[in-house]
Design a protein around this motif. Structure first.
Motif, PDB file in Angstrom:
ATOM      1  N   TYR A 242      -7.635   7.349  -7.337  1.00  0.00           N
ATOM      2  CA  TYR A 242      -8.095   6.716  -5.793  1.00  0.00           C
ATOM      3  C   TYR A 242      -7.920   8.169  -5.543  1.00  0.00           C
ATOM      4  CZ  TYR A 242     -10.556   2.871  -5.414  1.00  0.00           C
ATOM      5  OH  TYR A 242     -10.936   2.204  -6.060  1.00  0.00           O
ATOM      6  N   PRO A 243      -7.279   8.742  -4.066  1.00  0.00           N
ATOM      7  CA  PRO A 243      -6.704  10.166  -3.933  1.00  0.00           C
ATOM      8  C   PRO A 243      -5.049   9.280  -3.779  1.00  0.00           C
ATOM      9  CG  PRO A 243      -7.803   9.000  -1.756  1.00  0.00           C
ATOM     10  CD  PRO A 243      -8.060   9.005  -2.904  1.00  0.00           C
ATOM     11  N   THR A 244      -4.303   8.638  -3.164  1.00  0.00           N
ATOM     12  CA  THR A 244      -3.490   8.207  -2.259  1.00  0.00           C
ATOM     13  C   THR A 244      -3.007   6.928  -2.553  1.00  0.00           C
ATOM     14  OG1 THR A 244      -3.875   6.953  -0.517  1.00  0.00           O
ATOM     15  CG2 THR A 244      -3.666   9.525  -0.063  1.00  0.00           C
ATOM     16  N   ARG A 245      -1.792   6.514  -2.319  1.00  0.00           N
ATOM     17  CA  ARG A 245      -1.041   5.049  -2.985  1.00  0.00           C
ATOM     18  C   ARG A 245      -2.332   3.717  -1.833  1.00  0.00           C
ATOM     19  NH1 ARG A 245       3.902   2.394  -2.373  1.00  0.00           N
ATOM     20  NH2 ARG A 245       3.911   1.124  -4.849  1.00  0.00           N
ATOM     21  N   ALA A 246      -2.084   5.357  -0.199  1.00  0.00           N
ATOM     22  CA  ALA A 246      -2.552   3.914   0.402  1.00  0.00           C
ATOM     23  C   ALA A 246      -3.731   3.506   0.415  1.00  0.00           C
ATOM     24  CB  ALA A 246      -2.537   4.425   1.827  1.00  0.00           C
ATOM     25  N   ALA A 247      -4.902   4.486   0.071  1.00  0.00           N
ATOM     26  CA  ALA A 247      -6.327   4.072  -1.234  1.00  0.00           C
ATOM     27  C   ALA A 247      -6.516   3.303  -1.867  1.00  0.00           C
ATOM     28  CB  ALA A 247      -7.218   5.430  -0.942  1.00  0.00           C
ATOM     29  N   LEU A 248      -5.669   3.251  -2.691  1.00  0.00           N
ATOM     30  CA  LEU A 248      -5.551   2.136  -3.762  1.00  0.00           C
ATOM     31  C   LEU A 248      -4.954   0.531  -3.508  1.00  0.00           C
ATOM     32  CD1 LEU A 248      -5.601   1.391  -6.776  1.00  0.00           C
ATOM     33  CD2 LEU A 248      -3.220   1.832  -6.308  1.00  0.00           C
ATOM     34  N   ALA A 249      -4.140   0.720  -2.584  1.00  0.00           N
ATOM     35  CA  ALA A 249      -3.737  -0.616  -1.425  1.00  0.00           C
ATOM     36  C   ALA A 249      -4.694  -0.653  -1.764  1.00  0.00           C
ATOM     37  CB  ALA A 249      -2.372  -0.204  -0.990  1.00  0.00           C
ATOM     38  N   ASP A 250      -6.080  -0.140  -0.145  1.00  0.00           N
ATOM     39  CA  ASP A 250      -6.998  -0.590   0.674  1.00  0.00           C
ATOM     40  C   ASP A 250      -8.106  -1.339  -0.408  1.00  0.00           C
ATOM     41  OD1 ASP A 250      -8.845  -0.889   2.996  1.00  0.00           O
ATOM     42  OD2 ASP A 250      -9.695   0.635   1.727  1.00  0.00           O
ATOM     43  N   ALA A 251      -8.252  -1.086  -2.190  1.00  0.00           N
ATOM     44  CA  ALA A 251      -9.358  -1.042  -2.543  1.00  0.00           C
ATOM     45  C   ALA A 251      -8.357  -2.486  -3.042  1.00  0.00           C
ATOM     46  CB  ALA A 251      -8.537  -0.400  -4.076  1.00  0.00           C
ATOM     47  N   VAL A 252      -7.284  -2.979  -3.435  1.00  0.00           N
ATOM     48  CA  VAL A 252      -6.718  -4.184  -3.727  1.00  0.00           C
ATOM     49  C   VAL A 252      -6.970  -5.005  -3.171  1.00  0.00           C
ATOM     50  CG1 VAL A 252      -4.548  -5.477  -4.817  1.00  0.00           C
ATOM     51  CG2 VAL A 252      -4.776  -3.093  -5.291  1.00  0.00           C
ATOM     52  N   LYS A 253      -6.509  -4.345  -1.251  1.00  0.00           N
ATOM     53  CA  LYS A 253      -7.217  -5.671  -0.601  1.00  0.00           C
ATOM     54  C   LYS A 253      -8.894  -6.345  -0.675  1.00  0.00           C
ATOM     55  CE  LYS A 253      -6.769  -6.519   3.772  1.00  0.00           C
ATOM     56  NZ  LYS A 253      -7.662  -7.776   4.337  1.00  0.00           N
ATOM     57  N   ARG A 254      -9.406  -4.882  -0.737  1.00  0.00           N
ATOM     58  CA  ARG A 254     -10.808  -5.497  -0.715  1.00  0.00           C
ATOM     59  C   ARG A 254     -11.022  -6.478  -1.805  1.00  0.00           C
ATOM     60  NH1 ARG A 254     -14.819  -1.658   0.925  1.00  0.00           N
ATOM     61  NH2 ARG A 254     -13.602   0.425   2.919  1.00  0.00           N
ATOM     62  N   LEU A 255     -10.485  -6.562  -3.026  1.00  0.00           N
ATOM     63  CA  LEU A 255     -10.204  -7.020  -4.418  1.00  0.00           C
ATOM     64  C   LEU A 255      -9.986  -8.327  -3.854  1.00  0.00           C
ATOM     65  CD1 LEU A 255      -9.974  -5.274  -6.924  1.00  0.00           C
ATOM     66  CD2 LEU A 255     -11.907  -5.848  -6.494  1.00  0.00           C
ATOM     67  N   GLN A 256      -8.891  -9.163  -2.905  1.00  0.00           N
ATOM     68  CA  GLN A 256      -8.799  -9.970  -2.441  1.00  0.00           C
ATOM     69  C   GLN A 256      -9.382 -10.780  -1.650  1.00  0.00           C
ATOM     70  OE1 GLN A 256      -4.674  -8.126  -1.299  1.00  0.00           O
ATOM     71  NE2 GLN A 256      -3.410  -9.096  -2.924  1.00  0.00           N
ATOM     72  N   ASP A 257      -9.983  -9.981  -0.418  1.00  0.00           N
ATOM     73  CA  ASP A 257     -10.654 -10.528  -0.148  1.00  0.00           C
ATOM     74  C   ASP A 257     -12.154 -10.983  -0.913  1.00  0.00           C
ATOM     75  OD1 ASP A 257      -8.781  -9.757   2.369  1.00  0.00           O
ATOM     76  OD2 ASP A 257     -10.306  -8.002   3.214  1.00  0.00           O
ATOM     77  N   ALA A 258     -12.649  -9.978  -1.455  1.00  0.00           N
ATOM     78  CA  ALA A 258     -13.211 -10.344  -2.001  1.00  0.00           C
ATOM     79  C   ALA A 258     -13.183 -12.160  -3.395  1.00  0.00           C
ATOM     80  CB  ALA A 258     -14.008  -9.511  -2.831  1.00  0.00           C
ATOM     81  N   LYS A 259     -11.962 -11.707  -3.345  1.00  0.00           N
ATOM     82  CA  LYS A 259     -11.313 -13.339  -4.293  1.00  0.00           C
ATOM     83  C   LYS A 259     -11.824 -12.566  -5.197  1.00  0.00           C
ATOM     84  CE  LYS A 259     -11.379 -17.063  -0.636  1.00  0.00           C
ATOM     85  NZ  LYS A 259     -10.435 -16.057  -0.201  1.00  0.00           N
ATOM     86  N   ILE A 260     -11.359 -11.715  -6.097  1.00  0.00           N
ATOM     87  CA  ILE A 260     -11.839 -10.892  -7.467  1.00  0.00           C
ATOM     88  C   ILE A 260     -10.740 -11.248  -8.165  1.00  0.00           C
ATOM     89  CG2 ILE A 260     -12.031  -8.696  -8.934  1.00  0.00           C
ATOM     90  CD1 ILE A 260     -14.417  -8.553  -6.295  1.00  0.00           C
ATOM     91  N   PRO A 261     -10.184 -11.293  -9.870  1.00  0.00           N
ATOM     92  CA  PRO A 261      -9.344 -11.696 -10.006  1.00  0.00           C
ATOM     93  C   PRO A 261      -9.173 -10.609 -10.413  1.00  0.00           C
ATOM     94  CG  PRO A 261     -11.175 -12.440 -11.035  1.00  0.00           C
ATOM     95  CD  PRO A 261     -11.019 -12.375  -9.851  1.00  0.00           C
ATOM     96  N   LEU A 262      -7.502  -9.972 -10.748  1.00  0.00           N
ATOM     97  CA  LEU A 262      -7.055  -8.696 -11.563  1.00  0.00           C
ATOM     98  C   LEU A 262      -6.704  -9.559 -12.928  1.00  0.00           C
ATOM     99  CD1 LEU A 262      -4.102  -7.308  -8.510  1.00  0.00           C
ATOM    100  CD2 LEU A 262      -6.920  -7.037  -8.960  1.00  0.00           C
ATOM    101  N   ASP A 263      -7.200  -8.513 -14.009  1.00  0.00           N
ATOM    102  CA  ASP A 263      -6.296  -8.383 -15.189  1.00  0.00           C
ATOM    103  C   ASP A 263      -5.331  -8.472 -15.604  1.00  0.00           C
ATOM    104  OD1 ASP A 263      -9.558  -8.750 -15.828  1.00  0.00           O
ATOM    105  OD2 ASP A 263      -9.533  -7.587 -16.998  1.00  0.00           O
ATOM    106  N   GLY A 264      -4.203  -7.011 -14.268  1.00  0.00           N
ATOM    107  CA  GLY A 264      -3.073  -7.000 -14.699  1.00  0.00           C
ATOM    108  C   GLY A 264      -2.665  -5.244 -13.422  1.00  0.00           C
ATOM    109  N   ALA A 265      -1.577  -5.593 -13.708  1.00  0.00           N
ATOM    110  CA  ALA A 265      -1.008  -4.483 -13.027  1.00  0.00           C
ATOM    111  C   ALA A 265       0.309  -3.049 -13.803  1.00  0.00           C
ATOM    112  CB  ALA A 265      -0.659  -4.447 -11.752  1.00  0.00           C
ATOM    113  N   ALA A 266      -0.024  -2.265 -13.726  1.00  0.00           N
ATOM    114  CA  ALA A 266       1.040  -1.744 -14.401  1.00  0.00           C
ATOM    115  C   ALA A 266       1.988  -0.350 -13.389  1.00  0.00           C
ATOM    116  CB  ALA A 266       0.478  -1.716 -15.888  1.00  0.00           C
ATOM    117  N   ASP A 267       2.822   0.189 -13.713  1.00  0.00           N
ATOM    118  CA  ASP A 267       2.964   1.063 -12.780  1.00  0.00           C
ATOM    119  C   ASP A 267       3.398   2.294 -14.321  1.00  0.00           C
ATOM    120  OD1 ASP A 267       5.367   3.226 -12.476  1.00  0.00           O
ATOM    121  OD2 ASP A 267       6.214   2.267 -11.270  1.00  0.00           O
ATOM    122  N   HIS A 268       2.796   2.815 -14.441  1.00  0.00           N
ATOM    123  CA  HIS A 268       3.532   3.940 -15.666  1.00  0.00           C
ATOM    124  C   HIS A 268       3.791   5.443 -15.709  1.00  0.00           C
ATOM    125  CE1 HIS A 268      -0.443   1.607 -18.059  1.00  0.00           C
ATOM    126  NE2 HIS A 268      -0.707   2.166 -16.574  1.00  0.00           N
ATOM    127  N   GLY A 269       4.450   5.235 -14.502  1.00  0.00           N
ATOM    128  CA  GLY A 269       5.467   6.437 -14.552  1.00  0.00           C
ATOM    129  C   GLY A 269       4.423   7.067 -13.620  1.00  0.00           C
TER     130      GLY A 269
END
Length: 164
Positions: free
Chosen positions: A84-111
């Motif tokens: 994704y081009p920006t942090r906000a675009a990634l956050a929007d994708a996460v919101k879409r997943l949450q709204d669709a009730k799609i579970p996450l396997d994980g979330a990581a900060d890789h620096g």
């Protein structure tokens, strides 16, 4: 064996996935993630993209219609990544997943990046991520890349939607 480095302008173009049900996959890639349908071949294949590109993801059931997902512990695709081009675009994708009730396997900060991990309807692994600016990437004392894996603060990520 020493070989010359690959041209630095080389990129990975697209991924083509075997799916069991084309409509279910389009519901996910178009309906949830928001990719645009660029071409369809009847009920057997479709291509989706972002921004009018010919396709970043090909979906087909030529060899896999109604087939089972690969068994855990076998070789094959671990995951593919959507940048994704920006942090906000990634956050929007996460919101879409949450709204669709799609579970996450994980979330990581890789620096160098922040990443979300999940599975599509055919159990293909996906990484959704954005890269921090290159000048902010962590470096070791010799200037080499010093990536790491730490928990991602999802609240901080999602807060960019309220701030924007």
């Amino acid at each position: 064996m020493k070989t010359e480095s690959i041209h630095p302008g080389t990129t990975i173009g697209h991924v083509h996935l075997k799916v069991a049900n084309l409509e279910r996959s389009l519901d996910f890639y178009q309906g949830v993630l928001g990719f645009e349908l660029t071409q369809r071949f009847g009920s057997d294949a479709a291509f989706v993209s972002a921004g009018g590109y010919h396709h970043q993801i090909g979906l087909n059931c030529w060899e896999s219609k109604s087939g089972p997902a690969p068994s855990f512990g076998t070789t094959g695709l671990y995951h593919f990544a959507i940048l994704y081009p920006t942090r906000a675009a990634l956050a929007d994708a996460v919101k879409r997943l949450q709204d669709a009730k799609i579970p996450l396997d994980g979330a990581a900060d890789h620096g160098v990046s922040e990443a979300i991990y999940l599975r599509d309807p055919d159990q293909n692994g996906l990484e959704l991520y954005w890269d921090r600016p290159k000048e902010d990437w962590p470096r070791d004392k010799d200037g080499g890349l010093a990536m790491y894996t730490a928990p991602l603060d999802l609240r901080s990520l999602m807060s960019v939607l309220q701030d924007g």
